[in-house]
Design a protein around this motif. Structure first.
Motif, PDB file in Angstrom:
ATOM      1  N   LYS A   1       1.004  -1.104   0.145  1.00 48.22           N
ATOM      2  CA  LYS A   1       0.001   0.052  -0.086  1.00 48.22           C
ATOM      3  C   LYS A   1       0.841   1.230  -0.104  1.00 48.22           C
ATOM      4  CE  LYS A   1      -4.202  -1.503   2.325  1.00 48.22           C
ATOM      5  NZ  LYS A   1      -5.456  -0.431   1.501  1.00 48.22           N
ATOM      6  N   GLY A   2       2.253   1.282   0.060  1.00 51.98           N
ATOM      7  CA  GLY A   2       2.934   2.408   0.150  1.00 51.98           C
ATOM      8  C   GLY A   2       3.126   2.817   1.384  1.00 51.98           C
ATOM      9  N   LEU A   3       2.788   2.503   2.510  1.00 49.73           N
ATOM     10  CA  LEU A   3       2.791   3.255   3.637  1.00 49.73           C
ATOM     11  C   LEU A   3       4.328   3.148   4.306  1.00 49.73           C
ATOM     12  CD1 LEU A   3      -0.272   1.270   5.554  1.00 49.73           C
ATOM     13  CD2 LEU A   3      -0.311   3.569   4.490  1.00 49.73           C
ATOM     14  N   TYR A   4       5.047   2.314   4.011  1.00 51.33           N
ATOM     15  CA  TYR A   4       6.541   2.626   4.098  1.00 51.33           C
ATOM     16  C   TYR A   4       7.186   1.662   3.118  1.00 51.33           C
ATOM     17  CZ  TYR A   4       5.317  -1.571   6.907  1.00 51.33           C
ATOM     18  OH  TYR A   4       4.946  -2.568   7.066  1.00 51.33           O
ATOM     19  N   THR A   5       8.600   1.848   3.271  1.00 51.64           N
ATOM     20  CA  THR A   5       9.591   0.986   2.359  1.00 51.64           C
ATOM     21  C   THR A   5      10.254   0.022   3.350  1.00 51.64           C
ATOM     22  OG1 THR A   5      11.380   2.376   2.407  1.00 51.64           O
ATOM     23  CG2 THR A   5       9.775   2.819   0.683  1.00 51.64           C
ATOM     24  N   VAL A   6      10.756  -0.920   2.767  1.00 46.53           N
ATOM     25  CA  VAL A   6      11.699  -1.968   3.305  1.00 46.53           C
ATOM     26  C   VAL A   6      12.819  -1.048   3.988  1.00 46.53           C
ATOM     27  CG1 VAL A   6      13.092  -2.284   1.380  1.00 46.53           C
ATOM     28  CG2 VAL A   6      12.860  -3.977   3.228  1.00 46.53           C
ATOM     29  N   ASP A   7      13.234  -0.059   3.322  1.00 48.54           N
ATOM     30  CA  ASP A   7      14.160   0.762   3.984  1.00 48.54           C
ATOM     31  C   ASP A   7      13.674   1.361   5.520  1.00 48.54           C
ATOM     32  OD1 ASP A   7      15.970   0.806   1.695  1.00 48.54           O
ATOM     33  OD2 ASP A   7      14.449   1.458   0.867  1.00 48.54           O
ATOM     34  N   GLY A   8      12.306   1.873   5.436  1.00 48.13           N
ATOM     35  CA  GLY A   8      12.021   2.277   6.761  1.00 48.13           C
ATOM     36  C   GLY A   8      11.923   1.106   7.543  1.00 48.13           C
ATOM     37  N   LEU A   9      11.525   0.080   7.315  1.00 47.47           N
ATOM     38  CA  LEU A   9      11.659  -0.940   8.273  1.00 47.47           C
ATOM     39  C   LEU A   9      13.093  -1.315   9.019  1.00 47.47           C
ATOM     40  CD1 LEU A   9       9.109  -4.043   6.930  1.00 47.47           C
ATOM     41  CD2 LEU A   9       8.888  -2.176   8.789  1.00 47.47           C
TER      42      LEU A   9
END
Lengths: 132, 114
Positions: A56-64
């Motif tokens: 859904k584009g709520l964050y990216t794997v980089d944010g995680l």
């Protein structure tokens, strides 16, 4: 050759200034536990939630990954893999305003009120009719 | 003295487009020695090391910005860079002629002699 013997060994030490704890490539490490295990239902749900939120584009794997790195090394001693994941997902969803801390608190209270055995639910025990 | 690997440039174009890559396969590049906090995908053990561009991977949003819910735009060129073990580990390398490939964004690379 002198470069390797002088500056490189000192600036590559584990406590070199600026080196983040997780950036451990090349450092001594212990053995690897090759044991495999099945996943609990809640762990599969965390996995599904994470894929859904990222899609859904709520964050990216980089944010995680950033959230995992910010937890510090002690989290990798005290929390399991999917506990760290749901913690990172939660942090990102709070940051992007998907829900507020107040809403999350209320929801966690409601789930806790279902009882201590709620998390033991398994796919084997679920009936398809009950999914509606 | 740096130790540089042999590189055969790929016989095919990058899998993802790259608008204006600064480096080409075969170019010698040095990895920057940045110390900033944040989400950095350039491994510590490669900082300051010299390798050769093996291929251009394409342009991608900057993960250092994506990690903080920003756009990461404009996209940055990503390269696969090849290093010799001797260059990375010095005399501690068991087989110095072995190589290691790492994918590194353009803003972490500068032109090097070689």
């Amino acid at each position: 050759m002198t470069r390797h013997m002088s500056e490189s060994d000192s600036d590559r030490s584990p406590d070199a200034a600026g080196r983040s704890w997780h950036d451990m490539g090349g450092l001594p490490a212990g053995g690897i536990n090759p044991a495999e295990h099945d996943f609990a239902l809640w762990e599969k749900r965390v996995d599904a939630l994470q894929v859904l939120c990222a899609t859904k584009g709520l964050y990216t794997v980089d944010g995680l990954r950033r959230a995992l790195e910010e937890m510090g090394p002690q989290a990798f001693e005290s929390m399991t893999y999917y506990e760290r994941w749901i913690s990172a997902v939660t942090k990102n969803l709070l940051e992007t305003g998907v829900f507020t801390t107040e809403e999350l608190n209320a929801r966690m209270e409601a789930v806790a009120a279902r009882g201590a055995t709620y998390g033991d639910a398994s796919i084997e025990g679920a009936s398809p009719e009950g999914e509606t | 003295m740096t130790s540089l690997p042999h590189v055969d440039p790929p016989a095919f174009p990058p899998p993802y487009p790259s608008a204006a890559p600064r480096f080409a396969p075969g170019d010698a590049v040095r990895v920057a020695t940045g110390h900033a906090p944040g989400h950095i995908r350039t491994p510590w053990y490669l900082r300051g090391r010299v390798g050769r561009v093996e291929r251009i991977c394409g342009d991608f949003a900057n993960p250092e910005e994506l990690a903080f819910h920003r756009s990461g735009l404009p996209p940055r060129a990503l390269y696969r860079v090849r290093f010799t073990m001797k260059e990375i580990w010095g005399e501690r390398a068991e087989r110095g002629e072995d190589t290691l490939d790492a994918e590194i964004f353009e803003h972490w690379l500068e032109a090097a002699e070689g």
